[in-house]
Design a protein around this motif. Sequence first.
Motif, PDB file in Angstrom:
ATOM      1  N   GLU A  30      27.206  -5.455 -10.755  1.00  0.00           N
ATOM      2  CA  GLU A  30      25.761  -5.213 -11.826  1.00  0.00           C
ATOM      3  C   GLU A  30      25.330  -5.500 -12.009  1.00  0.00           C
ATOM      4  N   ASP A  31      25.736  -5.983 -13.416  1.00  0.00           N
ATOM      5  CA  ASP A  31      24.963  -7.369 -14.078  1.00  0.00           C
ATOM      6  C   ASP A  31      24.588  -8.374 -13.221  1.00  0.00           C
ATOM      7  N   ALA A  32      25.380  -9.085 -12.936  1.00  0.00           N
ATOM      8  CA  ALA A  32      24.236  -9.823 -11.546  1.00  0.00           C
ATOM      9  C   ALA A  32      22.753  -9.394 -10.495  1.00  0.00           C
ATOM     10  N   ALA A  33      23.342  -8.276 -10.158  1.00  0.00           N
ATOM     11  CA  ALA A  33      21.991  -7.373  -9.593  1.00  0.00           C
ATOM     12  C   ALA A  33      20.794  -6.609 -10.855  1.00  0.00           C
ATOM     13  N   ASP A  34      21.305  -6.779 -11.952  1.00  0.00           N
ATOM     14  CA  ASP A  34      20.225  -6.373 -12.619  1.00  0.00           C
ATOM     15  C   ASP A  34      19.232  -7.575 -12.510  1.00  0.00           C
ATOM     16  N   SER A  35      19.938  -8.375 -12.963  1.00  0.00           N
ATOM     17  CA  SER A  35      19.748 -10.101 -13.401  1.00  0.00           C
ATOM     18  C   SER A  35      18.438 -10.228 -12.496  1.00  0.00           C
ATOM     19  N   ARG A  36      19.095 -10.274 -10.828  1.00  0.00           N
ATOM     20  CA  ARG A  36      18.395 -10.334  -9.796  1.00  0.00           C
ATOM     21  C   ARG A  36      16.896 -10.116  -9.643  1.00  0.00           C
ATOM     22  N   GLU A  38      15.370  -8.133 -12.213  1.00  0.00           N
ATOM     23  CA  GLU A  38      15.131  -8.651 -13.402  1.00  0.00           C
ATOM     24  C   GLU A  38      13.914  -9.698 -13.161  1.00  0.00           C
ATOM     25  N   GLU A  39      14.295 -10.626 -12.580  1.00  0.00           N
ATOM     26  CA  GLU A  39      13.962 -11.805 -11.779  1.00  0.00           C
ATOM     27  C   GLU A  39      13.159 -11.991 -10.901  1.00  0.00           C
ATOM     28  N   SER A  40      13.305 -10.722 -10.060  1.00  0.00           N
ATOM     29  CA  SER A  40      11.919 -10.703  -8.860  1.00  0.00           C
ATOM     30  C   SER A  40      10.949 -10.433  -9.123  1.00  0.00           C
ATOM     31  N   ARG A  41      11.062  -9.334 -10.805  1.00  0.00           N
ATOM     32  CA  ARG A  41       9.949  -8.389 -10.958  1.00  0.00           C
ATOM     33  C   ARG A  41       9.333  -8.879 -11.089  1.00  0.00           C
ATOM     34  N   LYS A  42       9.794 -10.835 -12.559  1.00  0.00           N
ATOM     35  CA  LYS A  42       9.000 -11.376 -13.510  1.00  0.00           C
ATOM     36  C   LYS A  42       8.315 -12.517 -11.861  1.00  0.00           C
TER      37      LYS A  42
END
Length: 136
Positions: A30-36, A38-42
């Motif tokens: 879940e953390d990895a998916a959230d991180s990806r 967030e990175e995509s949004r940025k």
Amino acid sequence: SPLASAPRALRAEAEGGGSEAEALADDGAEDAADSREEESRKEDEEAERSRTDLKRRLYQLAASYDRGFGATPRAREQADSIIDRLAEINPTEEAARGIDGDGSGEEVPLKAVWRMVWTSAFDVVSLGASPFAAPS
């Protein structure tokens, strides 16, 4: 419930289901998916800022050089560079799809009322030098 705020591993143990390792793996995924995400949004936000800045620069050139009619060779190079960069970061896949007017009923992303902002087309730019095209 008091378990709602407990870490996933503790909830799994308390509820009698799953191992601590499974719960920790789920948290990591879940953390990895959230991180990806967030990175995509940025990246999307940065791309939008870049497109906005490039458009602003093109509008400034267009205003300074009468939409390309009075452009110097350097201004034309700058405009061409900006336009090329905008094409590279265009978020619309196959933006020219359907523009040939074949009537296939597909979505046509470029279908709209357009306003000429900049041109380097000789047949248009040369009108600026023609006495017949001068306003009366």
